[in-house]
Design a protein around this motif. Structure first.
Motif, PDB file in Angstrom:
ATOM      1  N   ARG A  12      34.208  19.043  94.655  1.00 17.31           N
ATOM      2  CA  ARG A  12      33.106  19.008  95.631  1.00 17.31           C
ATOM      3  C   ARG A  12      31.887  19.722  95.080  1.00 17.31           C
ATOM      4  NH1 ARG A  12      32.670  24.199  96.867  1.00 17.31           N
ATOM      5  NH2 ARG A  12      34.463  25.478  97.444  1.00 17.31           N
ATOM      6  N   GLN A  13      30.781  19.586  95.798  1.00 14.54           N
ATOM      7  CA  GLN A  13      29.570  20.318  95.439  1.00 14.54           C
ATOM      8  C   GLN A  13      29.841  21.818  95.582  1.00 14.54           C
ATOM      9  OE1 GLN A  13      26.728  19.045  94.193  1.00 14.54           O
ATOM     10  NE2 GLN A  13      27.668  17.022  94.282  1.00 14.54           N
ATOM     11  N   PHE A  14      29.113  22.588  94.799  1.00 12.20           N
ATOM     12  CA  PHE A  14      29.251  24.042  94.881  1.00 12.20           C
ATOM     13  C   PHE A  14      28.632  24.572  96.161  1.00 12.20           C
ATOM     14  CE2 PHE A  14      30.279  23.887  90.405  1.00 12.20           C
ATOM     15  CZ  PHE A  14      31.209  24.914  90.299  1.00 12.20           C
ATOM     16  N   ARG A  15      29.108  25.746  96.565  1.00  5.99           N
ATOM     17  CA  ARG A  15      28.589  26.468  97.728  1.00  5.99           C
ATOM     18  C   ARG A  15      28.264  27.898  97.289  1.00  5.99           C
ATOM     19  NH1 ARG A  15      33.824  24.605 101.120  1.00  5.99           N
ATOM     20  NH2 ARG A  15      33.242  22.419 101.338  1.00  5.99           N
ATOM     21  N   GLU A  16      27.369  28.534  97.997  1.00  6.39           N
ATOM     22  CA  GLU A  16      27.029  29.930  97.690  1.00  6.39           C
ATOM     23  C   GLU A  16      28.255  30.829  97.746  1.00  6.39           C
ATOM     24  OE1 GLU A  16      23.879  31.093 100.329  1.00  6.39           O
ATOM     25  OE2 GLU A  16      22.460  29.683  99.422  1.00  6.39           O
ATOM     26  N   ARG A  49      23.060  30.653  88.939  1.00  5.68           N
ATOM     27  CA  ARG A  49      23.614  29.448  88.322  1.00  5.68           C
ATOM     28  C   ARG A  49      24.109  28.478  89.394  1.00  5.68           C
ATOM     29  NH1 ARG A  49      24.379  29.339  83.503  1.00  5.68           N
ATOM     30  NH2 ARG A  49      24.833  31.542  83.209  1.00  5.68           N
ATOM     31  N   ILE A  50      24.827  29.002  90.377  1.00  7.41           N
ATOM     32  CA  ILE A  50      25.326  28.160  91.468  1.00  7.41           C
ATOM     33  C   ILE A  50      24.162  27.541  92.233  1.00  7.41           C
ATOM     34  CG2 ILE A  50      26.527  28.201  93.697  1.00  7.41           C
ATOM     35  CD1 ILE A  50      28.497  30.211  92.396  1.00  7.41           C
ATOM     36  N   ALA A  51      23.123  28.299  92.491  1.00  5.77           N
ATOM     37  CA  ALA A  51      21.936  27.759  93.181  1.00  5.77           C
ATOM     38  C   ALA A  51      21.343  26.595  92.379  1.00  5.77           C
ATOM     39  CB  ALA A  51      20.897  28.854  93.397  1.00  5.77           C
ATOM     40  N   ASP A  52      21.268  26.745  91.062  1.00  3.12           N
ATOM     41  CA  ASP A  52      20.771  25.662  90.209  1.00  3.12           C
ATOM     42  C   ASP A  52      21.676  24.444  90.290  1.00  3.12           C
ATOM     43  OD1 ASP A  52      18.719  27.350  89.403  1.00  3.12           O
ATOM     44  OD2 ASP A  52      19.643  27.828  87.463  1.00  3.12           O
ATOM     45  N   TRP A  53      22.978  24.662  90.229  1.00  2.00           N
ATOM     46  CA  TRP A  53      23.927  23.552  90.311  1.00  2.00           C
ATOM     47  C   TRP A  53      23.812  22.847  91.661  1.00  2.00           C
ATOM     48  CZ3 TRP A  53      28.809  26.614  88.419  1.00  2.00           C
ATOM     49  CH2 TRP A  53      28.728  26.804  87.040  1.00  2.00           C
ATOM     50  N   MET A  54      23.649  23.617  92.733  1.00  2.00           N
ATOM     51  CA  MET A  54      23.533  23.015  94.060  1.00  2.00           C
ATOM     52  C   MET A  54      22.282  22.147  94.152  1.00  2.00           C
ATOM     53  SD  MET A  54      24.866  26.283  96.296  1.00  2.00           S
ATOM     54  CE  MET A  54      24.161  25.730  97.816  1.00  2.00           C
ATOM     55  N   GLU A  55      21.211  22.588  93.518  1.00  2.00           N
ATOM     56  CA  GLU A  55      19.960  21.825  93.538  1.00  2.00           C
ATOM     57  C   GLU A  55      20.073  20.532  92.726  1.00  2.00           C
ATOM     58  OE1 GLU A  55      15.560  22.401  91.688  1.00  2.00           O
ATOM     59  OE2 GLU A  55      16.429  24.138  92.733  1.00  2.00           O
ATOM     60  N   LYS A  56      20.682  20.624  91.545  1.00  2.00           N
ATOM     61  CA  LYS A  56      20.754  19.464  90.641  1.00  2.00           C
ATOM     62  C   LYS A  56      21.890  18.512  90.993  1.00  2.00           C
ATOM     63  CE  LYS A  56      18.600  22.071  86.989  1.00  2.00           C
ATOM     64  NZ  LYS A  56      18.817  22.884  85.818  1.00  2.00           N
ATOM     65  N   LYS A  57      22.933  19.009  91.603  1.00  2.00           N
ATOM     66  CA  LYS A  57      24.057  18.225  92.116  1.00  2.00           C
ATOM     67  C   LYS A  57      24.841  17.429  91.074  1.00  2.00           C
ATOM     68  CE  LYS A  57      21.957  17.756  96.601  1.00  2.00           C
ATOM     69  NZ  LYS A  57      22.641  18.188  97.726  1.00  2.00           N
ATOM     70  N   TYR A  58      24.753  17.776  89.810  1.00  2.00           N
ATOM     71  CA  TYR A  58      25.537  17.050  88.813  1.00  2.00           C
ATOM     72  C   TYR A  58      26.827  17.789  88.444  1.00  2.00           C
ATOM     73  CZ  TYR A  58      23.984  20.279  85.194  1.00  2.00           C
ATOM     74  OH  TYR A  58      23.758  21.410  84.460  1.00  2.00           O
ATOM     75  N   ARG A  59      26.910  19.057  88.750  1.00  2.00           N
ATOM     76  CA  ARG A  59      28.096  19.851  88.428  1.00  2.00           C
ATOM     77  C   ARG A  59      28.835  20.145  89.726  1.00  2.00           C
ATOM     78  NH1 ARG A  59      29.338  22.773  83.809  1.00  2.00           N
ATOM     79  NH2 ARG A  59      27.233  22.330  83.095  1.00  2.00           N
ATOM     80  N   MET A  60      30.140  19.947  89.699  1.00  2.00           N
ATOM     81  CA  MET A  60      30.941  20.108  90.908  1.00  2.00           C
ATOM     82  C   MET A  60      32.029  21.160  90.705  1.00  2.00           C
ATOM     83  SD  MET A  60      31.148  16.130  92.054  1.00  2.00           S
ATOM     84  CE  MET A  60      31.711  16.497  93.721  1.00  2.00           C
ATOM     85  N   ILE A  74      33.157  20.896  86.807  1.00  2.00           N
ATOM     86  CA  ILE A  74      33.176  19.642  86.068  1.00  2.00           C
ATOM     87  C   ILE A  74      31.844  18.943  86.303  1.00  2.00           C
ATOM     88  CG2 ILE A  74      34.293  18.361  87.962  1.00  2.00           C
ATOM     89  CD1 ILE A  74      35.916  16.938  85.616  1.00  2.00           C
ATOM     90  N   SER A  75      31.378  18.255  85.275  1.00  2.00           N
ATOM     91  CA  SER A  75      30.087  17.588  85.410  1.00  2.00           C
ATOM     92  C   SER A  75      30.087  16.249  84.696  1.00  2.00           C
ATOM     93  CB  SER A  75      28.966  18.465  84.843  1.00  2.00           C
ATOM     94  OG  SER A  75      29.167  18.663  83.457  1.00  2.00           O
ATOM     95  N   LEU A  76      29.266  15.367  85.212  1.00  2.00           N
ATOM     96  CA  LEU A  76      28.895  14.123  84.549  1.00  2.00           C
ATOM     97  C   LEU A  76      27.382  14.140  84.522  1.00  2.00           C
ATOM     98  CD1 LEU A  76      31.112  11.268  86.036  1.00  2.00           C
ATOM     99  CD2 LEU A  76      31.180  12.210  83.729  1.00  2.00           C
ATOM    100  N   SER A  77      26.820  14.146  83.331  1.00  2.00           N
ATOM    101  CA  SER A  77      25.367  14.198  83.254  1.00  2.00           C
ATOM    102  C   SER A  77      24.839  13.128  82.303  1.00  2.00           C
ATOM    103  CB  SER A  77      24.886  15.587  82.847  1.00  2.00           C
ATOM    104  OG  SER A  77      25.622  16.089  81.774  1.00  2.00           O
ATOM    105  N   PRO A  78      23.798  12.423  82.743  1.00  2.00           N
ATOM    106  CA  PRO A  78      23.191  11.413  81.880  1.00  2.00           C
ATOM    107  C   PRO A  78      22.567  12.062  80.661  1.00  2.00           C
ATOM    108  CG  PRO A  78      22.205  11.406  84.084  1.00  2.00           C
ATOM    109  CD  PRO A  78      23.148  12.552  84.018  1.00  2.00           C
ATOM    110  N   ARG A  79      22.603  11.347  79.553  1.00  2.00           N
ATOM    111  CA  ARG A  79      21.999  11.847  78.320  1.00  2.00           C
ATOM    112  C   ARG A  79      20.672  11.133  78.114  1.00  2.00           C
ATOM    113  NH1 ARG A  79      25.162  13.374  73.868  1.00  2.00           N
ATOM    114  NH2 ARG A  79      24.385  11.545  72.761  1.00  2.00           N
ATOM    115  N   ASP A  80      19.670  11.880  77.684  1.00  2.00           N
ATOM    116  CA  ASP A  80      18.342  11.311  77.449  1.00  2.00           C
ATOM    117  C   ASP A  80      18.409  10.183  76.428  1.00  2.00           C
ATOM    118  OD1 ASP A  80      17.199  13.083  79.208  1.00  2.00           O
ATOM    119  OD2 ASP A  80      16.705  14.550  77.664  1.00  2.00           O
TER     120      ASP A  80
END
Length: 167
Positions: A12-16, A49-60, A74-80
């Motif tokens: 799931r998404q991270f929480r504070e 770090r958690i606040a950043d992850w919550m904003e970007k929503k790619y890391r769970m 765990i994350s799935l992130s697009p590569r440039d």
């Protein structure tokens, strides 16, 4: 990505409120041994770090269903400039060797495929055979070798870059 439930995990998404569990993971030098970033110095760094992850929503968060404890990320992130999506994961040392990383990775990949994402890559340090086994169990095939380093560039790791293409 939406919440995913497996036999033993909730992804799931991270929480504070996850800060203590995440700090336990991110401050452990053994867990961080092959990571491209340094350990978190204190819990305030983890909270940011958690606040950043919550904003970007790619890391769970990888959460034990039975206890609610966050045992990894765990994350799935697009590569440039690339059609590949990069899989990354990290697990609390107390939970190594129990199949949790593989279970989480397979579930995230399955969810991504249902959303028509079919081309994945991941890399791991050659000296981190356990991470290589996780990827192998998920169907990744080693494609080439390379290097990566910690953010400060002082530590360089020989790496295996693996890919998974689902038709």
């Amino acid at each position: 990505m939406e919440t995913i439930t497996t036999e033993r995990l909730i992804i799931r998404q991270f929480r504070e409120t996850d800060a203590e569990d995440v700090y336990e993971l991110r401050s452990d030098p053994e867990v961080n041994r092959f990571m491209p970033y340094p350990c978190d110095a204190d819990i305030s760094e983890t909270r940011q770090r958690i606040a950043d992850w919550m904003e970007k929503k790619y890391r769970m968060a990888i959460v034990l269903k039975e206890t609610g404890k966050v045992i990894g990320d765990i994350s799935l992130s697009p590569r440039d400039g690339d059609k590949l999506v990069e899989l990354g994961y990290n697990l609390n040392r107390s939970f190594w060797g129990r199949g949790y990383a593989t279970e989480a990775a397979k579930a995230v990949i399955q969810q991504a495929v249902s959303e028509e994402i079919c081309d994945f890559m991941a890399y791991y340090a050659k000296d981190n055979a356990a991470s290589g086994r996780v990827l192998e169990k998920c169907g990744f095939v080693p494609e080439y070798t390379g290097q990566y380093s910690r953010d400060n560039g002082k530590v360089v790791f020989e790496a295996v870059i693996a890919e998974l293409h689902i038709k």
